[in-house]
Design an enzyme around this catalytic site. Structure first.
Site, mmCIF file in Angstrom:
data_model
loop_
_atom_site.group_PDB
_atom_site.id
_atom_site.type_symbol
_atom_site.label_atom_id
_atom_site.label_comp_id
_atom_site.label_asym_id
_atom_site.label_seq_id
_atom_site.Cartn_x
_atom_site.Cartn_y
_atom_site.Cartn_z
ATOM 1 N N CYS A 1 0.788 -1.270 -0.199
ATOM 2 C CA CYS A 1 -0.032 0.099 0.054
ATOM 3 C C CYS A 1 0.876 1.089 0.212
ATOM 4 O O CYS A 1 1.801 1.428 -0.967
ATOM 5 C CB CYS A 1 -0.889 -0.187 1.306
ATOM 6 N N ASP B 1 -8.351 -3.472 -8.239
ATOM 7 C CA ASP B 1 -7.827 -2.330 -7.348
ATOM 8 C C ASP B 1 -8.302 -1.107 -7.621
ATOM 9 O O ASP B 1 -7.926 -0.414 -8.569
ATOM 10 C CB ASP B 1 -6.362 -2.498 -7.010
ATOM 11 N N HIS C 1 -7.403 -4.376 -3.656
ATOM 12 C CA HIS C 1 -6.055 -3.896 -2.949
ATOM 13 C C HIS C 1 -6.031 -4.425 -1.720
ATOM 14 O O HIS C 1 -7.038 -4.731 -1.143
ATOM 15 C CB HIS C 1 -6.639 -2.343 -2.930
#
Length: 229
Positions: free
Chosen positions: A122, A171, A198
Site C-alpha cells: 500500500c 484495485d 487492493h
C-alpha cells in the site's frame, strides 16, 4: 520472534523499528514497509515470515515523525486516521521519511554483512518504489500495490536496483490503465497482476486473497533469492 529497537536517522531523529531474526545466520536482510495502519500485528507477522524464510527483517515505524506508536486496525475510522497520517508524512520537507528508511537499510546491512532487499505494501509499496530509485544499499525491491506509483512523476523515476511489482486487477485505488502505462514506462520492472483487490496480501482485511498472496510471496521469495542470496 521479533522485538522493537531504536534506529537513528541522518538528521539525528530516533524512531522504532520491529526486527525479526531468523533461527540461524541470516542469508541477507529485508526491510518491510508498513501500510497506513502502522507497524501493527499484520506487518509484524509479515516481518516474522521473512525471518522464517532466513532473512533478518526490519520494519521501521514510518509514521513516527508525525505520530509515535501507531498500531491500528482496518475499520473505516482507522482508514481515515491512516490516510491523515500518510498525508502528514508526505507533507514533510524532503527527504522526509526516506531518511528513516535509509537508516533501516543501513542497520540491516550492518547487522548481516550481506545484501538488503525491501518490500512494502500500500503506502509502503509507494515508499518501496521511491527507495528503489533514490536510496543506497538496496539489491532488490518489491512494492505491493503501491498507491500513487503508477501516476504523476513516479513512473519516470530511474531504478537503482532490480524491482518486481505486484498489483490487483480489481484495485479501485490503482486503475489497470495506469498499471499498463507504468509497464510501458518501466520495461525493466517485472510486473505481476492478480485477480485480486487492493490489500490482497493482508489476511486481516476483507480484501485478502489467499491464492494471490501465496503466489506473490512465492515470486517475491524467488526474486529475493536471486538478488540477495
Amino acid at each position: 520472534m521479533g522485538k522493537f529497537i531504536d534506529l537513528t536517522s541522518a538528521d539525528g531523529f530516533v524512531f522504532p523499528a520491529y526486527v525479526a531474526e531468523p533461527a540461524g545466520t541470516p542469508k541477507a536482510a529485508v526491510v518491510v514497509l508498513q501500510e497506513i495502519f502502522g507497524v501493527n500485528s499484520h506487518i509484524r507477522s509479515v516481518a516474522d515470515g521473512y525471518a522464517a524464510a532466513g532473512y533478518l527483517a526490519v520494519a521501521p515505524a514510518t509514521f513516527h515523525r508525525v505520530r509515535p506508536g501507531v498500531d491500528i486496525g482496518y475499520t473505516d475510522a482507522n482508514m481515515k486516521t491512516g490516510m491523515e497520517l500518510k498525508a502528514a508524512v508526505e507533507a514533510l520537507p524532503a527527504p522526509g521519511v526516506l531518511q528513516d528508511i535509509q537508516a533501516a537499510i543501513q542497520h540491516a546491512a550492518k547487522s548481516t554483512g550481506g545484501k538488503v532487499g525491501i518490500v512494502g505494501y500500500c503506502w509502503g509499496g509507494l515508499l518501496t518504489w521511491r527507495a528503489a530509485c533514490t536510496l543506497s544499499g538496496l539489491s532488490a525491491a518489491v512494492p505491493y500495490y503501491g498507491g500513487g506509483m503508477t501516476v504523476g512523476e513516479e513512473p519516470a523515476r530511474q531504478l537503482a536496483c532490480p524491482v518486481m511489482v505486484h498489483f490487483g486487477d480489481q484495485d479501485h485505488w490503482i486503475p489497470l490503465d495506469t498499471v499498463e502505462a507504468f509497464k510501458k514506462a518501466q520495461p525493466g520492472v517485472e510486473v505481476h497482476v492478480y485477480k485480486a483487490n487492493h490489500g490482497f496480501n493482508c489476511d486481516q482485511r476483507g480484501s485478502y486473497n489467499e491464492a494471490a498472496a501465496t503466489l506473490a510471496k512465492q515470486r517475491t521469495l524467488a526474486f529475493f533469492a536471486g538478488h540477495l542470496g
